[in-house]
Design an enzyme around this catalytic site. Structure first.
Site, mmCIF file in Angstrom:
data_model
loop_
_atom_site.group_PDB
_atom_site.id
_atom_site.type_symbol
_atom_site.label_atom_id
_atom_site.label_comp_id
_atom_site.label_asym_id
_atom_site.label_seq_id
_atom_site.Cartn_x
_atom_site.Cartn_y
_atom_site.Cartn_z
ATOM 1 C CE LYS A 1 -1.977 -1.122 3.827
ATOM 2 N NZ LYS A 1 -1.340 -2.415 4.105
ATOM 3 N NE ARG B 1 -4.703 -0.222 9.418
ATOM 4 C CZ ARG B 1 -3.525 -0.618 9.376
ATOM 5 N NH1 ARG B 1 -3.146 -1.593 9.953
ATOM 6 N NH2 ARG B 1 -2.802 0.008 8.519
ATOM 7 N NE ARG C 1 7.724 -2.439 6.020
ATOM 8 C CZ ARG C 1 6.299 -2.159 5.949
ATOM 9 N NH1 ARG C 1 5.711 -1.764 5.299
ATOM 10 N NH2 ARG C 1 5.879 -2.875 7.328
ATOM 11 N NE ARG D 1 6.291 -0.253 9.863
ATOM 12 C CZ ARG D 1 5.029 -0.326 9.275
ATOM 13 N NH1 ARG D 1 5.171 0.326 8.044
ATOM 14 N NH2 ARG D 1 4.037 -0.904 9.676
ATOM 15 N NE ARG E 1 2.239 -4.714 11.292
ATOM 16 C CZ ARG E 1 3.222 -4.739 10.173
ATOM 17 N NH1 ARG E 1 4.351 -5.181 10.597
ATOM 18 N NH2 ARG E 1 2.991 -3.996 9.065
HETATM 19 P P1 AP5 Z 1 4.890 -1.605 1.874
HETATM 20 O O1 AP5 Z 1 4.394 -0.813 0.586
HETATM 21 O O2 AP5 Z 1 5.410 -0.928 2.646
HETATM 22 O O3 AP5 Z 1 3.657 -2.318 2.370
HETATM 23 P P2 AP5 Z 1 2.339 -1.797 2.988
HETATM 24 O O4 AP5 Z 1 0.954 -2.538 2.533
HETATM 25 O O5 AP5 Z 1 2.337 -0.421 3.190
HETATM 26 O O6 AP5 Z 1 2.414 -2.460 4.476
HETATM 27 P P3 AP5 Z 1 2.474 -1.930 5.905
HETATM 28 O O7 AP5 Z 1 3.288 -2.848 6.787
HETATM 29 O O8 AP5 Z 1 2.804 -0.531 6.093
HETATM 30 O O9 AP5 Z 1 0.980 -1.921 6.496
HETATM 31 P P4 AP5 Z 1 0.215 -1.954 7.874
HETATM 32 O O10 AP5 Z 1 -1.039 -1.796 7.031
HETATM 33 O O11 AP5 Z 1 0.448 -3.407 8.368
HETATM 34 O O12 AP5 Z 1 1.109 -0.936 8.491
HETATM 35 P P5 AP5 Z 1 0.819 0.473 8.993
HETATM 36 O O13 AP5 Z 1 1.793 1.340 8.910
HETATM 37 O O14 AP5 Z 1 -0.429 1.048 8.022
HETATM 38 O O15 AP5 Z 1 5.662 -3.026 1.174
HETATM 39 C C1 AP5 Z 1 6.222 -3.824 2.138
HETATM 40 C C2 AP5 Z 1 7.450 -4.394 1.724
HETATM 41 O O16 AP5 Z 1 7.428 -5.042 0.459
HETATM 42 C C3 AP5 Z 1 8.363 -3.097 1.422
HETATM 43 O O17 AP5 Z 1 9.790 -3.709 1.812
HETATM 44 C C4 AP5 Z 1 8.493 -3.045 -0.169
HETATM 45 O O18 AP5 Z 1 9.664 -2.576 -0.568
HETATM 46 C C5 AP5 Z 1 8.095 -4.332 -0.623
HETATM 47 N N1 AP5 Z 1 7.341 -4.335 -1.722
HETATM 48 C C6 AP5 Z 1 6.257 -3.683 -2.182
HETATM 49 N N2 AP5 Z 1 5.840 -3.898 -3.459
HETATM 50 C C7 AP5 Z 1 6.411 -5.059 -3.782
HETATM 51 C C8 AP5 Z 1 6.433 -5.799 -4.999
HETATM 52 N N3 AP5 Z 1 5.500 -5.278 -5.975
HETATM 53 N N4 AP5 Z 1 7.346 -6.858 -5.366
HETATM 54 C C9 AP5 Z 1 8.142 -7.014 -4.122
HETATM 55 N N5 AP5 Z 1 8.382 -6.331 -2.946
HETATM 56 C C10 AP5 Z 1 7.465 -5.380 -2.677
HETATM 57 O O19 AP5 Z 1 0.229 0.496 10.453
HETATM 58 C C11 AP5 Z 1 1.065 0.216 11.378
HETATM 59 C C12 AP5 Z 1 0.339 -0.100 12.783
HETATM 60 O O20 AP5 Z 1 -0.250 1.386 13.096
HETATM 61 C C13 AP5 Z 1 -0.923 -0.970 12.849
HETATM 62 O O21 AP5 Z 1 -0.459 -2.348 13.195
HETATM 63 C C14 AP5 Z 1 -1.693 -0.370 13.927
HETATM 64 O O22 AP5 Z 1 -0.926 -0.675 15.118
HETATM 65 C C15 AP5 Z 1 -1.366 1.245 13.513
HETATM 66 N N6 AP5 Z 1 -2.689 1.546 12.594
HETATM 67 C C16 AP5 Z 1 -2.374 1.960 11.497
HETATM 68 N N7 AP5 Z 1 -3.927 2.185 10.943
HETATM 69 C C17 AP5 Z 1 -4.640 1.938 11.785
HETATM 70 C C18 AP5 Z 1 -5.952 2.072 11.776
HETATM 71 N N8 AP5 Z 1 -6.455 2.593 10.641
HETATM 72 N N9 AP5 Z 1 -6.617 1.717 12.996
HETATM 73 C C19 AP5 Z 1 -6.044 1.062 14.020
HETATM 74 N N10 AP5 Z 1 -4.418 1.082 13.998
HETATM 75 C C20 AP5 Z 1 -3.842 1.617 12.963
HETATM 76 MG MG MG Z 2 2.545 1.067 4.789
#
Ligand code: AP5
Ligand code: MG
Length: 212
Positions: free
Chosen positions: A13, A87, A126, A159, A170
């Site tokens: 994402k 979410r 990552r 991270r 997660r």
């Molecule tokens: P990346 O693009 O970083 O993936 P992502 O989908 O953004 O993954 P996240 O871990 O950021 O999602 P998340 O939803 O768990 O975390 P968030 O920060 O939102 O890609 C991942 C890796 O893959 C990278 O190394 C990239 O280079 C690689 N990659 C990408 N595309 C690729 C491809 N095509 N081929 C190969 N490799 C590839 O949330 C973190 C925490 O915050 C949550 O756990 C929660 O505690 C809190 N939080 C956030 N939002 C909420 C909410 N709405 N409600 C409650 N808690 C929340």
């Molecule tokens: Mg992300």
């Protein structure tokens, strides 16, 4: 068009949002990034969220919704991508209210489909720049120099929630709380699914085609 980019942890994402922001001049709102900025800045919100995020659980709805409401107040007509929000079904309902209040609408909820084994590999590999937030992957998108950001020369770090023990929490939170949100957008007729596997550019083309 305003969109949600929706999918499990590690689906890509953030990677795709960065491309959409750069190429289509969209506003990128990631609740994960907002929480991490608050943690870095040691704000009251950051202090509340830190332990929850480090153990892989979801931050309570009222805190998350309040933070997104504040972001909506800063908007000025630019199309946006919501990454990682909503979410929970309660967050999806709050978003609908927020959109209505602000006279905005949502075009599509785009689900990025990536299977479990790939997610774990993506998350454990990552690395994120501690200065500019750019994202790399040790195998799939390695930086030119190990541990150093290509964009700004900042230090690349893992991270805390990308350690394998936290990843399982997660993924469980995703299955329990976020999968029902998928049904919510199916019923609303906004749901589309794209294959999140393959080269980043190929995934981008699939998403951009949904915006055309
Ligand atoms: P990346 O693009 O970083 O993936 P992502 O989908 O953004 O993954 P996240 O871990 O950021 O999602 P998340 O939803 O768990 O975390 P968030 O920060 O939102 O890609 C991942 C890796 O893959 C990278 O190394 C990239 O280079 C690689 N990659 C990408 N595309 C690729 C491809 N095509 N081929 C190969 N490799 C590839 O949330 C973190 C925490 O915050 C949550 O756990 C929660 O505690 C809190 N939080 C956030 N939002 C909420 C909410 N709405 N409600 C409650 N808690 C929340
Ligand atoms: Mg992300």
């Amino acid at each position: 068009m305003n969109i949600l980019l929706f999918g499990p942890p590690g689906a890509g994402k953030g990677t795709q949002s960065a491309l959409l922001k750069e190429r289509l001049n969209m506003l990128h709102i990631s609740t994960g990034d907002l929480f991490r900025a608050n943690i870095k800045g040691q704000t009251e919100l950051g202090l509340k969220a830190k332990a929850i995020i480090d153990r892989g659980d979801l931050v309570p709805d009222e805190i998350t919704i309040g933070m997104v409401e504040q972001e909506f107040q800063k908007m000025s007509g630019q199309s946006f991508i919501l990454d990682g929000f909503p979410r929970t079904v309660a967050q999806a309902e709050a978003l609908d209210r927020l959109l209505a209040t602000n006279n905005m609408d949502l075009g599509k909820a785009i689900f990025m489909d990536v299977s479990h084994d790939y997610l774990v590999k993506r998350l454990t590999g990552r690395r994120v720049c501690s200065d500019c937030g750019a994202t790399f992957h040790v195998d799939a998108m390695p930086p030119k120099k190990e541990g150093v950001c290509d964009n700004c020369g900042g230090e690349l770090k893992q991270r805390k929630d990308d350690h394998e023990s936290v990843i399982s929490t997660r993924l469980k939170a995703y299955e329990e709380n976020t999968l029902p949100v998928l049904e919510y957008y199916k019923e609303a007729g906004k749901y589309v699914e794209v294959d999140g596997l393959g080269e980043t550019e190929d995934v981008y083309k699939r998403i951009a085609a949904e915006l055309a």
